[in-house]
Design a protein around this motif. Structure first.
Motif, PDB file in Angstrom:
ATOM      1  N   VAL A 194      39.951  15.355  17.261  1.00  0.00           N
ATOM      2  CA  VAL A 194      39.397  16.572  16.678  1.00  0.00           C
ATOM      3  C   VAL A 194      39.311  16.475  15.163  1.00  0.00           C
ATOM      4  O   VAL A 194      40.246  16.030  14.505  1.00  0.00           O
TER       5      VAL A 194
ATOM      6  N   THR B  50      42.175  23.327  16.437  1.00  0.00           N
ATOM      7  CA  THR B  50      42.301  21.869  16.339  1.00  0.00           C
ATOM      8  C   THR B  50      43.608  21.395  16.978  1.00  0.00           C
ATOM      9  O   THR B  50      43.629  20.379  17.674  1.00  0.00           O
TER      10      THR B  50
ATOM     11  N   ARG C 150      43.811  18.937  20.248  1.00  0.00           N
ATOM     12  CA  ARG C 150      44.537  17.662  20.125  1.00  0.00           C
ATOM     13  C   ARG C 150      45.623  17.550  21.195  1.00  0.00           C
ATOM     14  O   ARG C 150      45.853  16.462  21.729  1.00  0.00           O
TER      15      ARG C 150
ATOM     16  N   GLY D  42      38.129  19.112  11.905  1.00  0.00           N
ATOM     17  CA  GLY D  42      37.821  20.499  11.608  1.00  0.00           C
ATOM     18  C   GLY D  42      37.065  20.654  10.304  1.00  0.00           C
ATOM     19  O   GLY D  42      37.220  19.863   9.375  1.00  0.00           O
TER      20      GLY D  42
END
Length: 124
Positions: free
Chosen positions: A30, A20, A24, A32
């Motif tokens: 993003v 993630t 980013r 998760g």
């Protein structure tokens, strides 16, 4: 990848954090999830352009999850697998509709080049 919405599904907390963070840093939006059930809940509440998933999840088989996500998609969805699993899991993921499979440990540069090459336009 600026503005591209990505759902990352990975049960190993450190790997989820790394993926993630790296995405980013590339400009992606993003979210998760640590398991399939959480991923499905997030998926139904958002629009994602790409899903990056592991296959060895604790609650839902990766290939089953891929089939569910693609069937529920309201637009073309790219599913990228990053996994430590081997055969027959990899073949089942391809049959389920995975766009690409990277075996851990994988070269992040290869993954990034693939994602950038998808030509995904950010969701409106």
């Amino acid at each position: 990848m600026k503005g591209v919405h990505i759902l990352v599904i990975e049960d190993a907390a450190d790997m989820l954090d790394v993926l993630t963070t790296l995405l980013r840093c590339e400009g992606a939006e993003v979210v998760g999830a640590a398991n399939g059930r959480d991923a499905l809940a997030l998926y139904h509440g958002h629009r994602f352009d790409v899903v990056v998933t592991d296959l060895g999840l604790p609650d839902i088989s990766g290939d089953v999850l891929i089939r569910i996500l693609i069937a529920a998609a309201r637009h073309p969805l790219k599913v990228v697998v990053i996994t430590g699993e081997g055969e027959p899991s990899v073949t089942r993921a391809v049959e389920a509709g995975a766009s690409a499979i990277f075996i851990k440990p994988c070269d992040w540069g290869h993954v990034l080049r693939y994602l950038n090459g998808l030509g995904v336009v950010a969701a409106a």
